[in-house]
Design an enzyme around this catalytic site. Structure first.
Site, PDB file in Angstrom:
ATOM      1  N   SER A   1       0.835  -1.459  -0.019  1.00 30.19           N
ATOM      2  CA  SER A   1       0.118  -0.299   0.066  1.00 30.19           C
ATOM      3  C   SER A   1       0.871   1.059   0.165  1.00 30.19           C
ATOM      4  CB  SER A   1      -0.614  -0.084   1.310  1.00 30.19           C
ATOM      5  OG  SER A   1      -0.187   0.339   2.526  1.00 30.19           O
TER       6      SER A   1
ATOM      7  N   THR B   1      -1.974   2.427   2.705  1.00 30.17           N
ATOM      8  CA  THR B   1      -1.178   4.378   3.141  1.00 30.17           C
ATOM      9  C   THR B   1      -0.761   3.971   4.471  1.00 30.17           C
ATOM     10  OG1 THR B   1      -3.439   5.236   2.474  1.00 30.17           O
ATOM     11  CG2 THR B   1      -2.054   6.406   3.296  1.00 30.17           C
TER      12      THR B   1
ATOM     13  N   THR C   1       1.733   6.581   0.714  1.00 31.99           N
ATOM     14  CA  THR C   1       1.308   5.950  -0.006  1.00 31.99           C
ATOM     15  C   THR C   1       0.615   5.314  -1.464  1.00 31.99           C
ATOM     16  OG1 THR C   1      -1.651   4.991  -0.176  1.00 31.99           O
ATOM     17  CG2 THR C   1      -1.038   6.867  -0.553  1.00 31.99           C
TER      18      THR C   1
ATOM     19  N   ARG D   1      -5.058   9.742 -10.588  1.00 35.77           N
ATOM     20  CA  ARG D   1      -6.156   9.522  -9.223  1.00 35.77           C
ATOM     21  C   ARG D   1      -5.817  10.132  -7.839  1.00 35.77           C
ATOM     22  NH1 ARG D   1      -6.237   6.990  -4.086  1.00 35.77           N
ATOM     23  NH2 ARG D   1      -8.338   7.381  -3.045  1.00 35.77           N
ATOM     24  N   VAL D   2      -5.736  10.793  -7.790  1.00 35.33           N
ATOM     25  CA  VAL D   2      -5.139  11.080  -5.802  1.00 35.33           C
ATOM     26  C   VAL D   2      -6.152  11.044  -5.343  1.00 35.33           C
ATOM     27  CG1 VAL D   2      -4.474  13.525  -5.123  1.00 35.33           C
ATOM     28  CG2 VAL D   2      -3.542  13.426  -7.342  1.00 35.33           C
ATOM     29  N   GLY D   3      -5.659  10.573  -3.848  1.00 32.97           N
ATOM     30  CA  GLY D   3      -6.415  10.517  -2.698  1.00 32.97           C
ATOM     31  C   GLY D   3      -6.178  11.530  -1.905  1.00 32.97           C
ATOM     32  N   ASP D   4      -7.156  11.020  -0.124  1.00 32.91           N
ATOM     33  CA  ASP D   4      -6.200  12.238   0.435  1.00 32.91           C
ATOM     34  C   ASP D   4      -5.399  12.097   1.350  1.00 32.91           C
ATOM     35  OD1 ASP D   4      -6.448   9.449   1.194  1.00 32.91           O
ATOM     36  OD2 ASP D   4      -6.758   9.815   3.518  1.00 32.91           O
TER      37      ASP D   4
ATOM     38  N   THR E   1      -5.911   6.840   7.001  1.00 36.14           N
ATOM     39  CA  THR E   1      -5.706   5.723   6.181  1.00 36.14           C
ATOM     40  C   THR E   1      -6.778   5.244   5.902  1.00 36.14           C
ATOM     41  OG1 THR E   1      -5.486   3.885   8.238  1.00 36.14           O
ATOM     42  CG2 THR E   1      -3.710   4.825   6.853  1.00 36.14           C
ATOM     43  N   GLY E   2      -6.817   4.016   4.012  1.00 28.03           N
ATOM     44  CA  GLY E   2      -8.026   4.251   4.554  1.00 28.03           C
ATOM     45  C   GLY E   2      -8.901   4.716   2.606  1.00 28.03           C
TER      46      GLY E   2
ATOM     47  N   GLY F   1     -10.166   7.218   0.876  1.00 21.33           N
ATOM     48  CA  GLY F   1      -9.628   8.736   1.137  1.00 21.33           C
ATOM     49  C   GLY F   1     -10.354   9.981  -0.251  1.00 21.33           C
TER      50      GLY F   1
HETATM   51  N1  GLY Z   1      -5.829   6.934   2.585  1.00 23.66           N
HETATM   52  C1  GLY Z   1      -4.635   7.035   1.142  1.00 23.66           C
HETATM   53  C2  GLY Z   1      -6.356   6.571  -0.998  1.00 23.66           C
HETATM   54  O1  GLY Z   1      -7.039   6.967  -0.783  1.00 23.66           O
HETATM   55  O2  GLY Z   1      -5.510   6.728  -1.067  1.00 23.66           O
END
Ligand code: GLY
Length: 364
Positions: free
Chosen positions: A68, A209, A227, A237-240, A260-261, A263
């Site tokens: 991850s 993450t 992550t 794609r960009v997460g949180d 984590t999780g 995003g």
């Molecule tokens: N929390 C990581 C993501 O969603 O990319």
């Protein structure tokens, strides 16, 4: 005889003992046992809190078995690993981040350089890669054989209503493997364990993450989140994790939080910032994190069937050393059993896993 001043000083000392206070402490996600140990070693040596947090997560970034984060992270839908990371330094109130960074093993270090060496906060994609190379980071292939296999399994698991997939033997091919057997048929050299893992990853794309929050005895705080993001994501794609205020937030006056999780759910509630603001307004870390999870549940009208399709974890560390980990769900189901959601803490001894507080109870 005590005079009034001595009495007041004595009372203050007693009160200080009774209260929690700044101390060396590291909080991380459940994959952070070694990360917390290394970060604590750095804190004990008197290193800066951000140096400690980054040194900790570097272990996961270079670990091919952490699918991850960093090297060995699961790739995007084209089989390319794209990394996101952010850092925040409490004492200087600065932040840096990178997103969709390819071929560079340590995105947390690059995020720190963005913070320290530029007048910007966030660099993405090609620009982030050029910046990292300018600072001497070598380009490396981050796709391990194990994550390449998982990616191929995912591609071959996507079928149309007739069970057809362009990435498997054609209609005219010799293989007549039944769905249960096609994996073994197509990856004859992979172990049963690897195939079972790859099949699980294909069906349940993870958003793993690592987040790491640090506090030292002077009350200084920092944090980082790094992550490889959502497995099989659309490129770009960009997460949180790299979004300051979502995957990470540190306010030197109050505390720090990270996530984590999934995003996408976190971005919609600006989770880490929300938690720090909750703490600023008097909530304990546990209540602050649970309140944020309630906002996520509210976004689905509390519909547990839809909420069951993802999970998200928050970590909160207040400036006085009080901390909490909290997850949307009590745990995940593995082979019919619920495995309790955990997070990692090190307060000077061995790193340990503690149970997360949770909003919703997962039934097996
Ligand atoms: N929390 C990581 C993501 O969603 O990319």
């Amino acid at each position: 005889m005590f005079n009034r001043r001595q009495w007041m000083l004595g009372s203050a000392a007693l009160a200080a003992q009774a209260q929690p206070g700044p101390r060396n402490i590291v909080v991380s996600s459940s994959n952070g046992l070694r990360c917390c140990t290394r970060a604590m070693e750095f804190l004990k040596k008197g290193e800066d809190t951000l140096t400690a947090a980054i040194a900790g997560v570097n272990i996961n970034e270079e670990d091919p078995e952490d699918s991850s984060v960093g090297y060995g992270g699961l790739p995007n839908e084209e089989g390319v690993v794209e990394l996101d990371a952010s850092v925040m330094h409490g004492p200087t109130r600065r932040a840096g981040s990178v997103a969709s960074l390819r071929n560079i093993k340590y995105p947390s270090k690059v995020a720190r350089l963005v913070m320290e060496e530029t007048d910007h906060i966030m660099l993405v994609g090609e620009g982030a890669l050029k910046f990292a190379k300018a600072y001497g980071f070598p380009e490396e292939n981050l796709l391990t054989e194990k994550s390449r296999l998982a990616w191929l399994v995912w591609k071959r698991s996507n079928r149309d209503s007739g069970g057809h997939n362009n990435w498997t033997d054609g209609l005219d091919g010799p293989s007549k493997a039944k769905p249960a057997a096609w994996l073994r048929d197509q990856f004859p050299h992979a172990s049963e364990e690897t195939l079972a893992w790859a099949w699980d990853m294909a069906r349940n794309p993870p958003t793993g993450t690592i987040n790491c929050l640090t506090l030292n005895a002077k009350g200084e705080m920092s944090g980082t989140t790094t992550t490889s993001g959502l497995a099989w994501k659309i490129p770009g794609r960009v997460g949180d994790s790299p979004i300051v205020g979502a995957g990470l937030y540190v306010d030197q006056d109050v505390g720090a939080a990270g996530s984590t999780g999934r995003g996408e759910e976190n971005i919609r509630v600006a989770g880490a910032h929300t938690i720090v603001e909750n703490m600023r307004h008097g909530m304990a870390p546990k209540e602050a994190a649970l309140d944020c999870l309630k906002r996520i549940a509210r976004n689905y009208g509390g519909d547990q069937e839809r909420l069951a399709k993802f999970d998200i974890h928050f970590y909160a560390l207040r400036k006085d050393g009080v901390y909490a980990g909290a997850s949307l769900w009590s745990g995940r189901v593995r082979q019919g059993q619920v495995t309790r959601a955990k997070f990692t803490v090190n307060d000077g001894g061995k790193s340990r896993l503690e149970d997360c507080e949770f909003l919703l109870e997962r039934k097996s």
